[in-house]
Design a protein around this motif. Structure first.
Motif, PDB file in Angstrom:
ATOM      1  N   SER A 150      34.799  29.876   4.122  1.00  0.00           N
ATOM      2  CA  SER A 150      34.295  29.264   5.524  1.00  0.00           C
ATOM      3  C   SER A 150      35.702  29.945   6.330  1.00  0.00           C
ATOM      4  CB  SER A 150      33.986  27.907   5.193  1.00  0.00           C
ATOM      5  OG  SER A 150      35.314  27.181   5.225  1.00  0.00           O
ATOM      6  N   TYR A 151      36.460  30.202   6.152  1.00  0.00           N
ATOM      7  CA  TYR A 151      37.014  30.615   7.075  1.00  0.00           C
ATOM      8  C   TYR A 151      36.315  32.007   7.831  1.00  0.00           C
ATOM      9  CZ  TYR A 151      38.102  34.944   4.439  1.00  0.00           C
ATOM     10  OH  TYR A 151      37.964  36.608   4.182  1.00  0.00           O
ATOM     11  N   SER A 152      35.247  32.375   7.448  1.00  0.00           N
ATOM     12  CA  SER A 152      34.606  33.151   7.821  1.00  0.00           C
ATOM     13  C   SER A 152      33.363  32.650   8.857  1.00  0.00           C
ATOM     14  CB  SER A 152      34.274  34.979   7.283  1.00  0.00           C
ATOM     15  OG  SER A 152      33.056  34.612   6.033  1.00  0.00           O
ATOM     16  N   TRP A 153      33.098  31.807   8.051  1.00  0.00           N
ATOM     17  CA  TRP A 153      31.401  31.341   8.599  1.00  0.00           C
ATOM     18  C   TRP A 153      31.653  29.593   9.547  1.00  0.00           C
ATOM     19  CZ3 TRP A 153      30.184  26.787   6.206  1.00  0.00           C
ATOM     20  CH2 TRP A 153      30.490  26.446   5.010  1.00  0.00           C
ATOM     21  N   TYR A 154      33.241  29.446   9.449  1.00  0.00           N
ATOM     22  CA  TYR A 154      32.617  27.650  10.077  1.00  0.00           C
ATOM     23  C   TYR A 154      34.321  27.881  10.978  1.00  0.00           C
ATOM     24  CZ  TYR A 154      32.870  23.214  11.102  1.00  0.00           C
ATOM     25  OH  TYR A 154      32.823  22.039  11.351  1.00  0.00           O
ATOM     26  N   ASN A 155      35.042  27.580  10.013  1.00  0.00           N
ATOM     27  CA  ASN A 155      37.168  27.667  10.731  1.00  0.00           C
ATOM     28  C   ASN A 155      37.164  29.421  11.446  1.00  0.00           C
ATOM     29  OD1 ASN A 155      37.435  25.007  10.052  1.00  0.00           O
ATOM     30  ND2 ASN A 155      37.677  26.018   7.708  1.00  0.00           N
TER      31      ASN A 155
ATOM     32  N   GLN B 286      44.559  25.695   7.610  1.00  0.00           N
ATOM     33  CA  GLN B 286      44.086  23.765   8.510  1.00  0.00           C
ATOM     34  C   GLN B 286      45.876  23.393   7.458  1.00  0.00           C
ATOM     35  OE1 GLN B 286      41.552  25.828   7.588  1.00  0.00           O
ATOM     36  NE2 GLN B 286      40.821  26.604   9.617  1.00  0.00           N
ATOM     37  N   LEU B 287      46.004  24.109   6.258  1.00  0.00           N
ATOM     38  CA  LEU B 287      47.668  22.761   5.720  1.00  0.00           C
ATOM     39  C   LEU B 287      48.791  23.093   6.143  1.00  0.00           C
ATOM     40  CD1 LEU B 287      47.822  21.154   2.667  1.00  0.00           C
ATOM     41  CD2 LEU B 287      48.221  23.242   2.059  1.00  0.00           C
ATOM     42  N   GLY B 288      48.485  24.423   6.962  1.00  0.00           N
ATOM     43  CA  GLY B 288      50.282  24.716   7.721  1.00  0.00           C
ATOM     44  C   GLY B 288      49.979  23.646   8.302  1.00  0.00           C
ATOM     45  N   GLY B 289      49.000  23.450   8.857  1.00  0.00           N
ATOM     46  CA  GLY B 289      49.033  22.670  10.362  1.00  0.00           C
ATOM     47  C   GLY B 289      48.871  21.286  10.481  1.00  0.00           C
ATOM     48  N   PHE B 290      48.875  20.333   8.603  1.00  0.00           N
ATOM     49  CA  PHE B 290      48.515  19.790   8.890  1.00  0.00           C
ATOM     50  C   PHE B 290      49.923  19.114   7.915  1.00  0.00           C
ATOM     51  CE2 PHE B 290      48.141  16.716   5.150  1.00  0.00           C
ATOM     52  CZ  PHE B 290      47.849  15.541   5.535  1.00  0.00           C
TER      53      PHE B 290
ATOM     54  N   ILE C 285      54.540  31.472   4.475  1.00  0.00           N
ATOM     55  CA  ILE C 285      53.594  30.870   5.564  1.00  0.00           C
ATOM     56  C   ILE C 285      53.327  29.290   5.941  1.00  0.00           C
ATOM     57  CG2 ILE C 285      50.995  31.121   7.045  1.00  0.00           C
ATOM     58  CD1 ILE C 285      50.603  33.451   6.493  1.00  0.00           C
ATOM     59  N   LEU C 286      53.549  28.630   4.371  1.00  0.00           N
ATOM     60  CA  LEU C 286      53.328  26.971   4.331  1.00  0.00           C
ATOM     61  C   LEU C 286      54.612  26.760   4.777  1.00  0.00           C
ATOM     62  CD1 LEU C 286      50.871  26.920   1.894  1.00  0.00           C
ATOM     63  CD2 LEU C 286      50.572  26.152   3.704  1.00  0.00           C
ATOM     64  N   VAL C 287      56.047  27.550   4.078  1.00  0.00           N
ATOM     65  CA  VAL C 287      57.069  27.096   3.887  1.00  0.00           C
ATOM     66  C   VAL C 287      57.684  27.522   5.636  1.00  0.00           C
ATOM     67  CG1 VAL C 287      59.671  27.832   4.045  1.00  0.00           C
ATOM     68  CG2 VAL C 287      57.752  28.477   1.966  1.00  0.00           C
TER      69      VAL C 287
ATOM     70  N   ALA D 229      56.394  33.610   7.977  1.00  0.00           N
ATOM     71  CA  ALA D 229      55.287  33.753   8.603  1.00  0.00           C
ATOM     72  C   ALA D 229      55.246  32.909   9.558  1.00  0.00           C
ATOM     73  CB  ALA D 229      53.960  34.759   8.076  1.00  0.00           C
ATOM     74  N   ASN D 230      54.005  33.375  10.337  1.00  0.00           N
ATOM     75  CA  ASN D 230      53.188  32.269  11.688  1.00  0.00           C
ATOM     76  C   ASN D 230      52.136  31.944  10.815  1.00  0.00           C
ATOM     77  OD1 ASN D 230      55.607  32.046  13.792  1.00  0.00           O
ATOM     78  ND2 ASN D 230      54.723  34.288  14.138  1.00  0.00           N
ATOM     79  N   ASN D 231      52.324  30.558  11.208  1.00  0.00           N
ATOM     80  CA  ASN D 231      51.108  29.966  10.556  1.00  0.00           C
ATOM     81  C   ASN D 231      50.153  30.379  11.757  1.00  0.00           C
ATOM     82  OD1 ASN D 231      48.968  28.787   8.695  1.00  0.00           O
ATOM     83  ND2 ASN D 231      49.040  26.862   9.926  1.00  0.00           N
ATOM     84  N   ALA D 232      48.620  31.295  11.168  1.00  0.00           N
ATOM     85  CA  ALA D 232      46.956  31.712  12.102  1.00  0.00           C
ATOM     86  C   ALA D 232      46.438  31.823  11.378  1.00  0.00           C
ATOM     87  CB  ALA D 232      47.961  33.468  12.723  1.00  0.00           C
TER      88      ALA D 232
END
Length: 846
Positions: free
Chosen positions: A162-167, A254-258, A294-296, A323-326
């Motif tokens: 879904s990273y390619s068709w929604y998020n 989305q998990l990283g932002g959460f 990234i999550l760290v 790394a940045n969360n992109a």
């Protein structure tokens, strides 16, 4: 229709007997049944989904599951409603997608009223969509599932890409992704409720118990949780600690932002749990290793709960591996003008060498001559100034050019030069004849005529048969038209110019030949013999049908010079393409026949008259062409001198009316012969050939009725605002026989057009008009005219006008019978306005 009405009735009354109703409705969502009938039935079930969800939540969930698990792909035409006056159409695919739209519009209410049912419906709908679409990773990997612990439940997590068709990707507004949008909006509303905590726990538990949950559902929870961590952080802690969620590209961003948003609201123990889960990710998979770093990096430094995480962060920082969360995928757009520089760049043309750079600068000066609106100042002073600019580029291109200069650049430069010169060639003859203009412009055009641009392309030439088009700047194409325009300044032939035109007329590229052929009439004084011979050659021999069409249009402009020769040439085209059906041939035949028919309507030629008669006698053959001619000549219906009936400008109108009269009579003959032999009441069982003929004949009659209506100008029923000119009065008198014959047609649109037309003339012939209106209503009743709302409104409006202003008409017993027939037709059809007017008749005449 009975099945649809049954589905609606069952859906609306399901609460009275949920069990029996569910049995019937489930038949409508069986996979094979959906495939065959879903496009016409599902939207009616979807229309009642809110009531179904209240009476039988499990059935509602299954409806979402089935509806989004199948997709109708057929573009087969379907009717929109039953109106024959406003006969709109759709197709199976659009009809089925209409059910999706209704389901997505209903889901907010279902979620609000019954969160458990609504959530299950969203989850099932999304899973059906992912399975149906066979969603894969961009590298082709299959969707795969995993699980994790969520309280007492084992929750499903299925990769869906879904990273390619929604998020970060395209979100379909019709399909199941629309459910996710509504779901996220619902989660936002829940946060404002007094019992938000309990509802959120219920939502998470409901999802955890579903057997198949795609990643997009979990990421929607994380997105809303990022906005309201005060409420969602604790319930979503198991999700944030789940290894599949951390592993997946679908959920990592989305998990990283959460994590960043939720950390301030979590207890040290909860934060430690997240950190332990992140640190437990293995480094075997490069992709997983990237997610780990990234999550760290998403953990706020001041809120790290464990020493081991703090040490790990320090190690990554020292190694420069944080790394940045992109987002995994982000859709961006950019635009730029596709000008000459962009084109040359796309073709790999280098402008680094001095020669190429010089040519490009000279081109730029030529391009700047063209005004933004495409206009050109063609005064003598302006033409001289522009020629000075063109001369610089012309001299450079006419000189010896090093081989290192790209041919693409040279072609493009020649194209710009030729198009600019062609624009100047449209100046008035005195300007072209000026000594400071004539020779220089002539030389530039002759040079452009020898350019290699355009280069031969077989596929393009073949496509010219049914789709004449070309790109630019095109040197020889512009030179062809430019040289012909240039000849206007000459009183005698220029051998070099005529030689160049002869060569361009046989050019390999069809667009070059077309630009010569379509402008050849310019030479009717300078070189009439070659003009005629070249046009006749194009009609008989040119291999591109687009060029043949241009030649037909050209000879049509010469008909006033030699009608027999033009007719002979047109008949040659008809013979050339007779019985053939390759691309463009049908249009050539139609244009050639139209040319001769035009001479019949507008000129004087026994041969053209005989041809027109033979075309009509051949009906039903070429019915579509005759129908097009009905429209073509309708502009003549009001033309002609009113005071002098013998004036020549009356001929086209008289010929048009005669054409209409004969063609509708032949159409009725074709219809009546088959109706007698086959019985119109069983039309659907007729042989397909007979059905096609009758349909085409009614189509022709409808075109005539429509053109008569349009000629009056009464397009919106504003008859009181239209003054009856002498031309309109004459039109009514002359078309009476045609209207009288058409009033016997059983097709509703024909009747409607006639009645709208006749409404205009009530003031000059109230009795005669009402007689024709009544006949049209009686005839078209068989074709469903009385079922039309627009028809009922029109008839009631006309009757009310008569009763108010022309009541004396009904002292004639025949007209009174007509009145009662008209009202009775619509009153029996159930139209309230017609029924009310019928009941009031006694009071009106009291």
């Amino acid at each position: 229709m009975m099945i649809v009405n049954g589905l609606i009735a069952v859906g609306r009354t399901i609460a009275t007997d949920p069990q029996a109703s569910a049995v019937l409705l489930r038949e409508a969502i069986e996979p094979e049944h959906l495939k065959e009938h879903g496009y016409k039935e599902l939207r009616w079930v979807a229309q009642e989904i809110q009531g179904i969800a209240k009476a039988d939540p499990s059935l509602a969930v299954d409806i979402y599951d089935a509806a989004y698990g199948f997709s109708e792909t057929s573009d087969q035409t379907t009717p929109m409603g039953n109106s024959v006056l406003l006969a709109l159409t759709s197709n199976r695919r659009q009809d089925y997608q209409g059910a999706w739209y209704q389901l997505s519009e209903a889901i907010p209410a279902i979620l609000d009223n019954d969160p458990e049912t609504g959530v299950r419906a969203v989850v099932r709908g999304l899973y059906g969509y992912v399975q149906r679409q066979n969603r894969r990773a961009p590298n082709g990997d299959e969707v795969h599932g995993a699980s994790f612990s969520l309280g007492p439940y084992t929750a499903s997590f299925e990769t869906d890409w879904s990273y390619s068709w929604y998020n970060g990707g395209y979100r379909s507004s019709q399909d199941a992704p629309a459910l996710l949008i509504k779901f996220e909006e619902f989660l936002g509303r829940v946060a404002n409720q007094a019992d938000a905590a309990a509802t959120i726990q219920q939502i998470v538990a409901t999802i955890a118990q579903e057997p198949h949950v795609v990643a997009a559902v979990w990421t929607s929870l994380l997105v809303v949780g990022t906005k309201r961590p005060d409420l969602y952080a604790a319930p979503l802690l198991p999700v944030a600690c789940a290894t599949p969620v951390m592993h997946s590209f679908d959920s990592r961003f989305q998990l990283g932002g959460f994590i960043t948003a939720a950390y301030p609201t979590l207890t040290p123990e909860d934060r430690a749990a997240i950190e332990a889960s992140i640190l437990s990710l293995t480094d075997d998979d490069p992709a997983t290793k990237g997610n780990k770093s990234i999550l760290v990096g998403c953990i706020p430094r001041t809120l790290i709960a464990t020493e081991v995480m703090r040490a790990f962060v320090q190690t990554l920082e020292q190694a420069g591996e944080l790394a940045n969360n992109a987002p995994v995928m982000r859709m961006t757009t950019s635009t730029r003008d596709f000008d000459t520089d962009a084109y040359l760049e796309s073709e790999g043309v280098s402008l680094k060498d001095p020669e190429s750079a010089t040519i490009r600068e000279l081109m730029r000066a030529v391009e700047e001559l063209k005004a933004p609106d495409g206009s050109t100042d063609l005064s003598l002073a302006s033409v001289r100034r522009q020629l000075a600019v063109l001369t610089k580029l012309y001299k450079r291109l006419n000189a010896k050019i090093p081989r290192k200069v790209s041919e693409t650049l040279i072609d493009h430069a020649c194209g710009h030069l030729a198009e600019a010169a062609g624009r100047l060639a449209r100046a008035k003859p005195p300007v072209l004849a000026a000594a400071s203009v004539h020779d220089l412009l002539r030389d530039i055009l002759l040079f452009s005529a020898t350019s290699k641009n355009p280069r031969f392309n077989a596929e393009h030439a073949n496509n010219f048969n049914d789709s004449p088009h070309w790109g630019g700047p095109s040197a020889r194409t512009a030179a062809a038209r430019g040289l012909l325009d240039f000849t206007r300044a000459s009183k005698k032939q220029d051998p070099e110019v005529m030689s160049a035109l002869r060569k361009l007329a046989r050019d390999r590229m069809p667009e070059v030949r077309l630009n010569v052929v379509q402008s050849l009439p310019m030479l009717h004084v300078l070189d009439a013999d070659w003009m005629w011979s070249e046009l006749e050659y194009a009609l008989a021999k040119d291999r591109a049908r687009g060029v043949v069409n241009a030649a037909i249009e050209a000879v049509a402009r010469l008909a006033y010079l030699d009608i027999p020769r033009v007719i002979k040439a047109a008949k040659g085209v008809l013979r050339r393409y007779a019985g053939k059906d390759e691309p463009g041939m049908a249009r050539c035949r139609a244009d050639a026949a139209t040319l001769i028919f035009d001479i019949h309507i507008h000129g004087k030629s026994d041969e053209a008259d005989q041809f027109a008669a033979s075309q009509i006698d051949a009906m039903p053959r070429d019915a579509d062409h005759l129908t097009a001619l009905v429209a073509r000549y309708s502009s003549s219906l009001l033309r002609g001198n009113v005071e002098d009936a013998s004036a020549a400008d009356n001929l086209p109108r008289r010929r048009t009316l005669a054409f209409y009269t004969v063609v509708i009579e032949r159409a009725f003959q074709q219809i009546e012969e088959r109706a007698t032999r086959l019985d119109m009441r069983s039309f659907n069982t007729w042989p397909s050939e007979d059905q096609t003929v009758v349909s085409s004949m009614f189509g022709l009659l409808n075109e005539v009725s429509q053109r008569l209506h349009f000629a009056t100008g009464n397009h919106h029923g504003n008859v009181q605002q239209i003054e009856l000119s002498p031309q309109l009065v004459r039109f009514y008198q002359e078309t009476k026989p045609i209207v009288s014959r058409l009033a016997n047609a059983i097709v509703a649109p024909i009747a409607h057009h006639l009645i709208q037309m006749l409404e205009m003339f009530i003031q000059i012939d109230p009795a005669g008009v009402f007689e024709q209106i009544a006949q049209a209503v009686r005839s078209a009743q068989q074709g469903g005219y009385s079922d039309e709302h627009m028809a009922a409104e029109l008839i009631v409006r006309i009757v009310e006008l008569y009763l108010a202003d022309y009541r004396a008409v009904f002292t004639d017993r025949a007209r009174l019978d007509d009145l009662m027939d008209c009202l009775d037709v619509f009153a029996r059809a159930g139209w309230p306005a017609a029924q009310e007017l019928t009941f009031r008749l006694g009071e009106i005449w009291r």
